[in-house]
Each structure stands twice: as C-alpha cells, then as structure tokens.
Design an enzyme around this catalytic site. Structure first.
Site, PDB file in Angstrom:
ATOM      1  CB  CYS A 134       5.839  -4.992   7.377  1.00 25.14           C
ATOM      2  SG  CYS A 134       7.605  -4.801   7.705  1.00 25.14           S
ATOM      3  CG  HIS A 259       7.185  -0.767   4.801  1.00 26.84           C
ATOM      4  ND1 HIS A 259       7.821   0.036   5.697  1.00 26.84           N
ATOM      5  CD2 HIS A 259       7.434  -2.050   5.200  1.00 26.84           C
ATOM      6  CE1 HIS A 259       8.424  -0.716   6.613  1.00 26.84           C
ATOM      7  NE2 HIS A 259       8.202  -1.982   6.331  1.00 26.84           N
TER       8      HIS A 259
END
Length: 354
Positions: A134, A259
């Site tokens: 990710c 993120h």
C-alpha cells in the site's frame, strides 16, 4: 468460464476482511466483467451472508474445491494464507492475483500496477500476478508518470501510514487509544504521559494516538524496517529500474485510512514545475490538487474513499534542477490494495474473453 454468461468465473479469497470488504464494493460499482463470483473466507466466516453486485451471496470456507472451475482468483488475504493457497488455486486452473506480500518479489511473478506496467500482466509463467504494497501504491502511479518524462534516478521518501494498513487490529487500537486520551488536555506535556494512559499498543511499537511512530514492519539489517525495504524493492521492480537508489522512512500516524508520502525524486533530465504539474494532471489514476495561493493540497481526510493518487505541493528542488519535491495521498484500502488487485484481474478477464 461461467456456462450461462460465457464470462470468467471469479473467486475472492478473504472476502470478509478489511480489504475484502472494499473489494466487494468495487465489484459492485465497477464495470461487471465476470460471470459467477465465489466469495471465500476462513472456516469462521463460512456461511456468512455478504453482498456483491447488489445481491446476497454466501461465503464459502477456503478449501481446494472452491477453485474448481474458477478462472481468476483474487487474494485479499494475509501473506501466510496466500502462500499456502495461491498454488492450490493455480493448480486447479485459475490465474491468481495476489494482493498480499507473499509473491511480490518472486522473480517469476510480475509485479503490476496497471497505470504503469500493464503489459507485464501477460508474463506469468507460474500463473500468478502480484501487486505492490500500500505504501508503494500510494506514490507509484504519480512517480511512473514523471519517470516516463524525466527518467527517475534517485528517490528519497517519507511515508505517513494510516492505522488501517495494520488491519482491523490497527483500526481498533487507534480508536481505543483516542477514547482514552481525547478528553484529557493535560496529556502530552510530560514524557511518558500518553504511554501510561493508552495501555496496550496493539500492533504498533508505541502509542499511535497523539503521536507519530517512526516504525512500520519488522526489523531488517542495518536498522531498516521491512516496509522501508519493500518500498525500495517494489519501486525498482515496477519501474524496471533494478539499480534505482531509494531511501525510505516509514512512519505511522494517527489516521484511520489513507497513506501520505513526501517524495524527493531526482531525475536524469532537468525538470520544470509547470510541466510536472501538467504531466500529473493528465495522467490516468492521478488527481492534481496543487494551489499554494489557495492552500489546496491533498490530505488523508480529503482522499479517503476515493480511487486515484492525489498529488500536490509539486516543486522543483531549490538546490537541484533535476529534482522534484511533491506530496501524494491515496486510500490504502482502495488503490493501495483492493483496487489495484481488481484492476489486474480486469486485465486478465479481458484477455480471457478475447
């Protein structure tokens, strides 16, 4: 192939997990390219009613026979599960698309980000295609676009990673800690205050609430972490740059989902701020959000629940005309995991129905 529709049969392994839940939403909202969809989970999840393509479906327990007749098997499961069951799916005739870390760095498994290297999806001698982690996925689409123009030579990044990348345990831990510290304005003024109040750290090595934690992953040689090494290795493999210089510092922040990455990228050619912004604005899978005058830039709370990589704060380095600095954000459960897996599977479905 599904006998009724003539379309590929799909299995979703890990359908009840955090990423699997997002995967079912994507399958219900993106273009439908499948015939039968089988939902697969642990023994504990067997029989659980889920919804996919706006219809109820029952989750089956993971077993060899669930892959019989399956053309594509998407794995939204932890690495140990993928390690054990991907070969079973392939042996039963499916192409496996693995979103875990189990097969990413295998030499005979392509690591694919469709916006960057879609052509590699056909290079699968083992019948397996993998997607990056990710953190890499939060930045690689934007970096790939800039690399095509300027030629990437060196990369220094600092990631700000959400609690959800540690799974349900990470989310639950953050919320529990926030409940304990949220009403006390005296906390944080003395060393150790927050540690004493939050109690359990969960999957993190220090309190995440009212804090940032400069550690993600497991220990590696030289003081690096596994997440930091993964950013280096995965970026090299996706971009086809085995000698690319990469330094990453991975930090956990008290954000539930999405993120962020601060990027310093050095290129082979002289860069231009306006041109770089234009490249990003025109790139598939990227949204440019960059207006210093009006304080427009991407933040996790703005991009959560969206599919693209959001890029902003694009600047040419003050000290190196061949370098750019930028800030990118992306939903780690969507493009950072489920969406990339789904996009790879769609490429394979198109190939199978040609």
């Amino acid at each position: 192939m599904d006998s009724a529709s003539g379309l590929p049969t799909l299995a979703v392994v890990g359908a009840t997990g955090t990423v699997g839940t997002v995967m079912l939403d994507l399958l219900s909202t993106r273009r439908d390219v499948y015939g039968e969809i089988r939902l697969v989970g642990s023994e504990r999840s067997a029989g659980r009613a889920l919804k996919v393509r706006h219809q109820k479906a029952e989750c089956a327990a993971l077993a060899p026979e669930v892959f019989d007749g399956v053309d594509i098997a998407m794995f939204a499961a932890p690495a140990p599960v993928a390690e054990a069951w991907v070969p079973v799916a392939v042996e039963r005739g499916a192409v496996a698309v693995d979103g875990s870390g189990a097969y990413r760095m295998r030499r005979d498994v392509p690591l694919v980000v469709p916006e960057v290297n879609a052509e590699r999806v056909r290079e699968r001698p083992r019948g397996i295609v993998a997607g990056p982690g990710c953190t890499t996925l939060s930045m690689i689409v934007a970096l790939g676009a800039l690399h095509r123009r300027y030629g990437l030579r060196e990369l220094v990044v600092a990631s700000y990673q959400a609690a959800s990348s540690a799974g349900r345990d990470g989310i639950d831990t953050l919320y529990a800690q926030l409940e304990k510290v949220g009403g006390d304005r005296t906390l944080g003024n003395r060393a150790g205050d927050v540690r004493g109040v939050v109690g359990e750290f969960g999957p993190f090595p220090a309190p995440l609430a009212m804090n940032v934690v400069p550690w993600a992953g497991t220990p590696e040689d030289g003081g690096w972490t596994s997440d930091e090494m993964s950013v280096r290795d995965e970026t090299r493999k996706v971009l086809g740059l085995p000698e690319l210089k990469v330094a990453a510092t991975c930090v956990r922040v008290p954000v539930v989902t999405a993120h962020s990455v601060a990027v310093h990228a050095v290129f082979e050619e002289r860069t231009d701020q306006r041109e770089a912004q234009d490249i990003l604005a025109r790139s598939a899978g990227v949204v440019l959000c960059d207006s210093p005058e009006t304080r427009e830039f991407p933040t996790p709370s703005d991009v959560v629940g969206t599919d693209p990589t959001w890029a902003g704060r694009v600047r040419r380095s003050l000290d190196d005309p061949q370098a750019l600095d930028l800030f990118v954000c992306g939903d780690n459960l969507r493009k950072g995991s489920a969406l990339n897996t789904a996009q790879i599977a769609e490429l394979i479905a198109a190939e199978l129905t040609m």
